[in-house]
Design a protein around this motif. Structure first.
Motif, short mmCIF file in Angstrom:
data_model
loop_
_atom_site.label_atom_id
_atom_site.label_comp_id
_atom_site.label_asym_id
_atom_site.label_seq_id
_atom_site.Cartn_x
_atom_site.Cartn_y
_atom_site.Cartn_z
N ASP A 25 -28.83 41.94 22.61
CA ASP A 25 -29.63 43.09 23.00
C ASP A 25 -28.76 44.27 23.46
O ASP A 25 -29.28 45.26 23.97
N THR A 26 -27.44 44.17 23.27
CA THR A 26 -26.56 45.31 23.55
C THR A 26 -26.05 45.93 22.26
O THR A 26 -25.11 46.72 22.28
N VAL A 27 -26.68 45.58 21.16
CA VAL A 27 -26.20 46.01 19.85
C VAL A 27 -27.30 46.78 19.11
O VAL A 27 -28.46 46.37 19.10
N ILE A 28 -26.91 47.90 18.50
CA ILE A 28 -27.79 48.64 17.60
C ILE A 28 -27.31 48.36 16.18
O ILE A 28 -26.14 48.56 15.86
N LEU A 29 -28.21 47.89 15.33
CA LEU A 29 -27.88 47.56 13.95
C LEU A 29 -28.68 48.46 13.01
O LEU A 29 -29.89 48.63 13.18
N THR A 30 -27.99 49.04 12.04
CA THR A 30 -28.66 49.83 11.00
C THR A 30 -28.13 49.38 9.64
O THR A 30 -26.97 48.98 9.52
N PRO A 31 -28.96 49.46 8.59
CA PRO A 31 -28.61 48.88 7.29
C PRO A 31 -27.82 49.82 6.38
O PRO A 31 -28.27 50.22 5.32
N HIS A 32 -26.61 50.16 6.81
CA HIS A 32 -25.71 51.03 6.05
C HIS A 32 -26.43 52.31 5.60
O HIS A 32 -26.49 52.64 4.42
N MET A 33 -26.96 53.02 6.59
CA MET A 33 -27.77 54.21 6.33
C MET A 33 -27.28 55.42 7.10
O MET A 33 -27.95 56.45 7.12
N ALA A 34 -26.11 55.32 7.73
CA ALA A 34 -25.63 56.44 8.55
C ALA A 34 -25.50 57.73 7.75
O ALA A 34 -25.68 58.82 8.28
N GLY A 35 -25.18 57.62 6.47
CA GLY A 35 -24.98 58.81 5.66
C GLY A 35 -26.19 59.20 4.84
O GLY A 35 -26.08 60.08 3.98
N ILE A 36 -27.35 58.60 5.11
CA ILE A 36 -28.51 58.84 4.26
C ILE A 36 -29.59 59.59 5.02
O ILE A 36 -30.14 59.10 6.01
N THR A 37 -29.86 60.79 4.57
CA THR A 37 -31.04 61.56 4.97
C THR A 37 -31.55 62.26 3.71
O THR A 37 -30.88 62.26 2.67
N GLU A 38 -32.70 62.85 3.79
CA GLU A 38 -33.20 63.59 2.63
C GLU A 38 -32.21 64.68 2.22
O GLU A 38 -31.93 64.87 1.02
N GLU A 39 -31.65 65.36 3.22
CA GLU A 39 -30.73 66.46 2.91
C GLU A 39 -29.43 65.94 2.27
O GLU A 39 -28.94 66.50 1.29
N SER A 40 -28.88 64.86 2.85
CA SER A 40 -27.61 64.37 2.32
C SER A 40 -27.78 63.76 0.93
O SER A 40 -26.90 63.87 0.08
N MET A 41 -28.91 63.10 0.70
CA MET A 41 -29.16 62.54 -0.62
C MET A 41 -29.20 63.64 -1.68
O MET A 41 -28.68 63.47 -2.80
N LEU A 42 -29.79 64.76 -1.33
CA LEU A 42 -29.82 65.88 -2.28
C LEU A 42 -28.41 66.43 -2.49
O LEU A 42 -27.99 66.66 -3.64
N ARG A 43 -27.66 66.63 -1.41
CA ARG A 43 -26.30 67.18 -1.56
C ARG A 43 -25.40 66.26 -2.37
O ARG A 43 -24.68 66.70 -3.27
N MET A 44 -25.43 64.95 -2.07
CA MET A 44 -24.59 64.02 -2.81
C MET A 44 -25.00 63.96 -4.28
O MET A 44 -24.15 63.95 -5.18
N GLY A 45 -26.31 63.94 -4.51
CA GLY A 45 -26.79 63.90 -5.89
C GLY A 45 -26.43 65.14 -6.67
O GLY A 45 -26.07 65.07 -7.85
N GLN A 46 -26.52 66.29 -6.03
CA GLN A 46 -26.14 67.53 -6.70
C GLN A 46 -24.66 67.52 -7.07
O GLN A 46 -24.27 68.03 -8.13
N GLY A 47 -23.85 66.92 -6.20
CA GLY A 47 -22.43 66.79 -6.52
C GLY A 47 -22.20 65.89 -7.72
O GLY A 47 -21.35 66.17 -8.58
N VAL A 48 -22.95 64.80 -7.81
CA VAL A 48 -22.86 63.90 -8.96
C VAL A 48 -23.25 64.63 -10.24
O VAL A 48 -22.56 64.54 -11.26
N VAL A 49 -24.35 65.34 -10.19
CA VAL A 49 -24.82 66.08 -11.36
C VAL A 49 -23.76 67.08 -11.82
O VAL A 49 -23.46 67.19 -13.01
#
Length: 332
Positions: free
Chosen positions: A273-297
């Protein structure tokens, strides 16, 4: 006009990015982001958009594969040497989610210092007053010392937010201490561990960083300090981290990455109960997904035009790739 290229993605992408890729070629997505589905569904691809590990067997099998384009910055999901040997371009999109990951790290540090995991669990399990009692031991981020391992795009964004936004003293352990931003003090790892109230791991995974934070390093951290890992799981020795948490030497940890992903349902970290766990999502938001995808394109469009990618990871491959693709000699 030749046949449109097959563009395969290991995961679903932002809708605007999907539409753009469908304009370029025949776009398809893995049925599921599992090794088996990726291996099966990538057959015949000329471009692979990488958000999950790519097996070397895919590179060996796909003789028509032109490029692996990382939807992000980290390259541990791509066998770069095998791709280079096969004449396949590797490109990435560095910096597109740097502020996203930095914000996640700050949120994590705030939550740990304010004992959010204990408050959250206590309110549901033990009631109002029991949960409120955790606040007596809560601490503020302002004025404390943050130690950042790695000073790439994420590290620099984190240093800016921590220093300018919270008035923190910012220390960094990096391979390029002469290039740290103003207001950041470069130091050795032992000095950083001894001085930091918050330790953030934002380094790439490589031979030098695998197991970097083990039992000795955790013991060298300040009693009551907290650890945030937004790099890769194997940078931290999980067994040693569990021991440091159970002993109370560390006040908490926030982990976005793990040795095994997805995290097994019986993993002992899930019981702390002293640990915060997230599923490898630190870099994922709507904005970042668009920016990363635009870079791929943008990189795939450059390659389709016979141009060199802006973020070519394996520059030695270009002459061989150009010969395979019959790129005009004028291209660099």
């Amino acid at each position: 006009m030749g046949e449109r290229p097959v563009i395969f993605s290991t995961h679903l992408l932002h809708p605007q990015v999907t539409a753009a890729l469908e304009e370029i070629g025949r776009y398809r997505v893995a049925e599921r982001p599992t090794p088996e589905a990726i291996a099966r569904d990538s057959a015949g691809a000329q471009y692979i958009v990488v958000r999950a590990p790519i097996a070397p067997e895919i590179i060996a099998r796909e003789t028509g594969l032109r490029a692996l384009v990382r939807h992000g910055a980290g390259l541990d999901m791509i066998p770069v040497d095998a791709a280079t040997e096969a004449g396949i371009v590797v490109a990435n999109v560095p910096g597109a989610n740097a502020v996203t990951v930095a914000e996640h790290a700050i949120w994590s540090a705030l939550a740990l210092l304010r004992r959010y995991p204990q408050v959250h669990a206590g309110l549901r399990r033990d009631g109002w007053e029991a949960a409120r009692r955790h606040s007596d031991a809560g601490r503020e981020l302002a004025g404390r010392t943050i130690g950042i391992v790695g000073m790439g795009n994420i590290g620099r964004e984190l240093a800016r937010i921590a220093g300018q936004g919270f008035g923190m003293q910012v220390l960094s352990h990096t391979r390029s201490p002469d290039k740290v931003p103003d207001g950041v003090t470069a130091c050795s790892l032992p000095d950083l561990l001894a001085a930091s109230d918050v330790l953030v791991l934002a380094c790439p995974l490589n031979d030098a960083t695998r197991g970097l934070i083990g039992a000795a390093e955790l013991a060298a951290m300040r009693p009551g300090s907290v650890l945030v890992n937004v790099s890769r799981g194997p940078v931290v020795v999980e067994e040693a981290l569990l021991s440091a948490l159970d002993s109370g030497h560390l006040a908490g940890a926030a982990l976005d990455v793990f040795d095994r992903q997805p995290l097994p349902p019986d993993h002992p970290l899930l019981d702390r109960d002293t640990v915060i766990l997230t599923p490898h999502m630190a870099g994922i938001t709507e904005e970042s997904m668009l920016r990363m995808g635009q870079g791929v394109v943008a990189e795939i469009r450059r390659l389709e035009a016979g141009e060199r990618p802006d973020n070519l990871v394996n520059p030695d491959v270009w002459p061989r790739y150009a010969a395979r693709r019959d790129v005009p000699k004028a291209q660099p």
